[in-house]
Each structure stands twice: as structure tokens, then as C-alpha cells.
Motif scaffolding. Sequence first.
Motif, short mmCIF file in Angstrom:
data_model
loop_
_atom_site.label_atom_id
_atom_site.label_comp_id
_atom_site.label_asym_id
_atom_site.label_seq_id
_atom_site.Cartn_x
_atom_site.Cartn_y
_atom_site.Cartn_z
N ILE A 3 0.86 -1.18 0.00
CA ILE A 3 0.00 0.00 0.00
C ILE A 3 0.90 1.22 0.00
O ILE A 3 1.85 1.31 0.78
N LYS A 5 0.87 5.31 0.43
CA LYS A 5 0.08 6.46 0.87
C LYS A 5 0.53 7.68 0.06
O LYS A 5 1.71 7.99 0.01
N SER A 7 -0.88 11.82 -1.31
CA SER A 7 -1.78 12.92 -0.97
C SER A 7 -3.09 12.80 -1.76
O SER A 7 -3.13 12.19 -2.83
N ASP A 8 -4.12 13.40 -1.23
CA ASP A 8 -5.40 13.41 -1.92
C ASP A 8 -5.29 14.11 -3.27
O ASP A 8 -5.89 13.68 -4.26
N HIS A 11 -3.67 11.84 -5.78
CA HIS A 11 -4.63 10.80 -6.15
C HIS A 11 -5.64 11.35 -7.15
O HIS A 11 -5.98 10.69 -8.14
#
Length: 66
Positions: A3, A5, A7-8, A11
Motif C-alpha cells: 500500500i 500512501k 496525498s489526496d 490521487h
Amino acid sequence: MGILKISDQLHDDIRSSSKAMSRSINAQAEFWIRLGKLCETNPSLSYNEILQRYLLTEDLASAQTA
């Protein structure tokens, strides 16, 4: 597989580009990651030269699996 991670905003950028390029979100992210790695490891090449080499490598890989 893991996975990652992000940032929005990144994305959202990946989602928008994936639609424009007819790729899944994961495929678009993998494409950007591969190109970024190639850019960092080949600083003397232009983006277009790197993209041409990437596409050639992908074409050869596809031909070998067919």
C-alpha cells in the motif's frame, strides 16, 4: 504488493490522468512511477527519449508474452 500512501491531490491527479489515458488508476500510477524512475536514472536523456525507450521496452515485453 503493498500500500502506498499519497496525498489526496496526487490521487485526484492520477484519477484525472487515468481517465484521459484510458488506464486504471493503478496503471496510471505505475506508469508515472516508472517514468519518474527512468528520468532520475537517465538525467542526460530528454523526456521524449525516455518515453520512446519505455514504449519500446513495453512493446518488446508484450511480444515476448504473446
